[in-house]
Design a protein around this motif. Sequence first.
Motif, mmCIF file in Angstrom:
data_model
loop_
_atom_site.group_PDB
_atom_site.id
_atom_site.type_symbol
_atom_site.label_atom_id
_atom_site.label_comp_id
_atom_site.label_asym_id
_atom_site.label_seq_id
_atom_site.Cartn_x
_atom_site.Cartn_y
_atom_site.Cartn_z
ATOM 1 N N UNK A 171 0.834 -1.211 0.000
ATOM 2 C CA UNK A 171 0.000 0.000 0.000
ATOM 3 C C UNK A 171 0.865 1.256 0.000
ATOM 4 N N UNK A 172 1.948 1.248 0.766
ATOM 5 C CA UNK A 172 2.860 2.410 0.791
ATOM 6 C C UNK A 172 3.435 2.666 -0.606
ATOM 7 N N UNK A 173 3.879 1.606 -1.278
ATOM 8 C CA UNK A 173 4.427 1.754 -2.624
ATOM 9 C C UNK A 173 3.377 2.309 -3.580
ATOM 10 N N UNK A 174 2.148 1.828 -3.481
ATOM 11 C CA UNK A 174 1.083 2.308 -4.365
ATOM 12 C C UNK A 174 0.876 3.813 -4.196
ATOM 13 N N UNK A 175 0.878 4.306 -2.961
ATOM 14 C CA UNK A 175 0.691 5.740 -2.723
ATOM 15 C C UNK A 175 1.872 6.549 -3.260
ATOM 16 N N UNK A 176 3.102 6.078 -3.038
ATOM 17 C CA UNK A 176 4.278 6.817 -3.499
ATOM 18 C C UNK A 176 4.338 6.863 -5.025
ATOM 19 N N UNK A 177 4.092 5.732 -5.687
ATOM 20 C CA UNK A 177 4.109 5.705 -7.153
ATOM 21 C C UNK A 177 3.004 6.578 -7.731
ATOM 22 N N UNK A 178 1.831 6.567 -7.110
ATOM 23 C CA UNK A 178 0.728 7.418 -7.572
ATOM 24 C C UNK A 178 1.103 8.896 -7.457
ATOM 25 N N UNK A 179 1.777 9.238 -6.367
ATOM 26 C CA UNK A 179 2.213 10.626 -6.209
ATOM 27 C C UNK A 179 3.167 11.067 -7.298
ATOM 28 N N UNK A 180 4.105 10.188 -7.693
ATOM 29 C CA UNK A 180 5.036 10.519 -8.775
ATOM 30 C C UNK A 180 4.301 10.689 -10.106
ATOM 31 N N UNK A 181 3.338 9.820 -10.369
ATOM 32 C CA UNK A 181 2.575 9.911 -11.624
ATOM 33 C C UNK A 181 1.871 11.263 -11.715
ATOM 34 N N UNK A 182 1.247 11.677 -10.623
ATOM 35 C CA UNK A 182 0.543 12.965 -10.620
ATOM 36 C C UNK A 182 1.540 14.113 -10.725
ATOM 37 N N UNK A 183 2.639 14.042 -9.969
ATOM 38 C CA UNK A 183 3.616 15.129 -9.939
ATOM 39 C C UNK A 183 4.254 15.358 -11.304
ATOM 40 N N UNK A 184 4.523 14.264 -12.050
ATOM 41 C CA UNK A 184 5.183 14.386 -13.352
ATOM 42 C C UNK A 184 4.207 14.223 -14.519
ATOM 43 N N UNK A 185 2.915 14.391 -14.225
ATOM 44 C CA UNK A 185 1.876 14.437 -15.252
ATOM 45 C C UNK A 185 1.853 13.179 -16.121
ATOM 46 N N UNK A 186 2.271 12.047 -15.574
ATOM 47 C CA UNK A 186 2.202 10.788 -16.297
ATOM 48 C C UNK A 186 3.105 10.702 -17.513
ATOM 49 N N UNK A 187 4.175 11.516 -17.573
ATOM 50 C CA UNK A 187 5.076 11.539 -18.727
ATOM 51 C C UNK A 187 6.337 10.725 -18.428
ATOM 52 N N UNK A 188 6.506 9.653 -19.178
ATOM 53 C CA UNK A 188 7.641 8.750 -18.963
ATOM 54 C C UNK A 188 8.971 9.469 -19.144
ATOM 55 N N UNK A 189 9.084 10.321 -20.171
ATOM 56 C CA UNK A 189 10.364 10.982 -20.466
ATOM 57 C C UNK A 189 10.804 11.906 -19.333
ATOM 58 N N UNK A 190 9.848 12.413 -18.550
ATOM 59 C CA UNK A 190 10.214 13.268 -17.417
ATOM 60 C C UNK A 190 10.674 12.438 -16.219
ATOM 61 N N UNK A 191 10.257 11.178 -16.157
ATOM 62 C CA UNK A 191 10.645 10.315 -15.049
ATOM 63 C C UNK A 191 11.952 9.584 -15.302
ATOM 64 N N UNK A 192 12.271 9.321 -16.579
ATOM 65 C CA UNK A 192 13.446 8.526 -16.933
ATOM 66 C C UNK A 192 14.750 9.087 -16.352
ATOM 67 N N UNK A 193 14.992 10.429 -16.398
ATOM 68 C CA UNK A 193 16.265 10.926 -15.860
ATOM 69 C C UNK A 193 16.485 10.601 -14.390
ATOM 70 N N UNK A 194 15.410 10.344 -13.638
ATOM 71 C CA UNK A 194 15.552 10.012 -12.230
ATOM 72 C C UNK A 194 15.819 8.529 -12.018
#
Length: 620
Positions: free
Chosen positions: A355-378
């Motif tokens: 459940x903790x992982x689900x909340x953290x991953x959901x937060x990243x999706x919202x924060x980076x607008x669901x764009x893979x290319x913005x998440x890849x550098x991290x």
Amino acid sequence: MLANVRHLLLGSPLSTAEEAHERLTKVKALAVFSGDALSSVVYAPEEILLMLVVAGSAALGLSLPIALAIVVLLVIVATSYYQTIHGYPSGGGAYIVAYDNLGVWPGLIAAAALLTDYVLTAAVSVTSGVAAVTSVFPGLLSYRVTLSLLAIVFITWANLRGVRESGTLFAVPTYSFVFIFFMLIVVGLARLTTGTLSLASAQTIPVVGRGTQALTLFLILRAFASGCTALTGVEAISNGIPAFEKPEADNAGRTLIAMAALLATMFLGITFLARSLSVVPVENETIVSQIGRRVFGHGPLYLALQAITMLFLVLAAQTSFADFPRLSAILARDRYLPRQLTNLGDRLVFANGIIVLAFLASGLVVLFDGQTHRLIPLFAVGAFLTFTLSQAGMVRHWHKEGGRGWQWKAAVNGLGAVTTSIALLIIAVSKFIQGAWIVVLLIPAFVWMFRTIKRHYVTVAEQLSLERLSPGKWEGLASRKRHKVVVPVSGMHRGTLAALRFARSLSKDVTAVVVDVEPQVTARLRERWPTWGHDVPLVVLESPYRSTIGPLLSYLDEVDWREPERGLAVVVLPEFVTAKWWQDLLHNQTARLIKRVLIYRRGRTGKDRLIIDVPYHLRH
């Protein structure tokens, strides 16, 4: 009602004895632990091309040499982790290896990097899966965040149902993905050989930044760093060894070899096809989609490719959902995370970690607008940091262990440490401005959090310790026999002694009760009871489903029926109170849960029960 809904969604509870039957075969384990690594063949080649295309189409010819260099690095890393699996067959991966061989701080850094990487993996997997859908249906592009969140909810539900069921659920999409990708590569190579596959036509959609920079060494290194995302997830199998069927280490090692072979073949195949077909990155369509249209046309095979790719990429987040809760439980066991993360749920999974992982991953999706290319550098910084620490730790491990051929084993892991550290430096420098700086700051923050939690648990243990305390000091005055007093206990410490002393002041008929949720803790309590429990009998209640409330309520009902002549049935609850409010979040709230349940539940014979808290206050 709620229990029925829970069982309908997640399945019936599994007893502790059934844990051995929840192990994974090699076939299912490949589906569970290889999703992250295999899914990277979709976006890693594209990330290489995205870096090179800014120097013009001519620079794209370097994509294949870069891919070959990454595959060589993959072979080195996979070989190193194969040795790690057999050197540490109990699992734990980079955290355990670094902690045991390099010390506390390297171990915590490895753990922080791994947890960060797992959260990013989950977010990248679902967003790249949704990108496969929007490549076919561009009208859904504005709903990519919502679709990604729905995907995370689905994976969370599947994992809460249990390891074995999730392995079965994810096996079909995984092997379908491997099959359709090999079909794409084989058909594409065959058509290239026979000359029936023409080069890509001029792109109608502009490529961002195309041909705007010179081809420099730094640009090539950036392309290499982007392609290194193909290696993320290679360590997952070494973290999840306990989930395999026996012999665990041998099965895990064979699964790792199979995963590395599939990953290398698929990664090189897609990169070669992209280069041969002159495919370049375009807006709103993935490289795989472009290759699929060229090879399969617009018919059913192309649609099947996109559908299977989308489903697999979404489910590739399973790697994180399998390993994040397991690593969190190990850290919680060592008192670096809240101990609630060690709890096995009804379905023999670490439900709180999921459940903790689900909340953290959901937060990243919202924060980076669901764009893979913005998440890849991290993405790759944490993975390569753990690679380096793990392999360096294994060199020390072989040196300490010695034995036949230890020099060769140490040399293999040493080569892995050197190559991954060089790759880490390249990735950190080339991706720093693009977002890697966030991970560079997050990892020390995680380490600080680990140390803060550890200090709290150590302080609590010291204040509850029975050291330097004489057994005779806790005895209170004998009281008149008035009521039956039951004292639920979880362990022997100063808070327990305070509750027992108070209970004996109320009545001579006092019984202590422990629910056997953790056999090791119960065994330790039994050993200490003759010294500290004095004349208070201790009753051990069995709990095959790891429930604390159920066995306790049944015992209290039994007492009511057996001794109806008694007055009030008194329940005395030991409870220690932390010095600061936030520290309370780090402890199980079992005493409060028992109190809430008993307050609203009368005994079976209609008797009222008196519930008394005996708090033991901890100092700052």
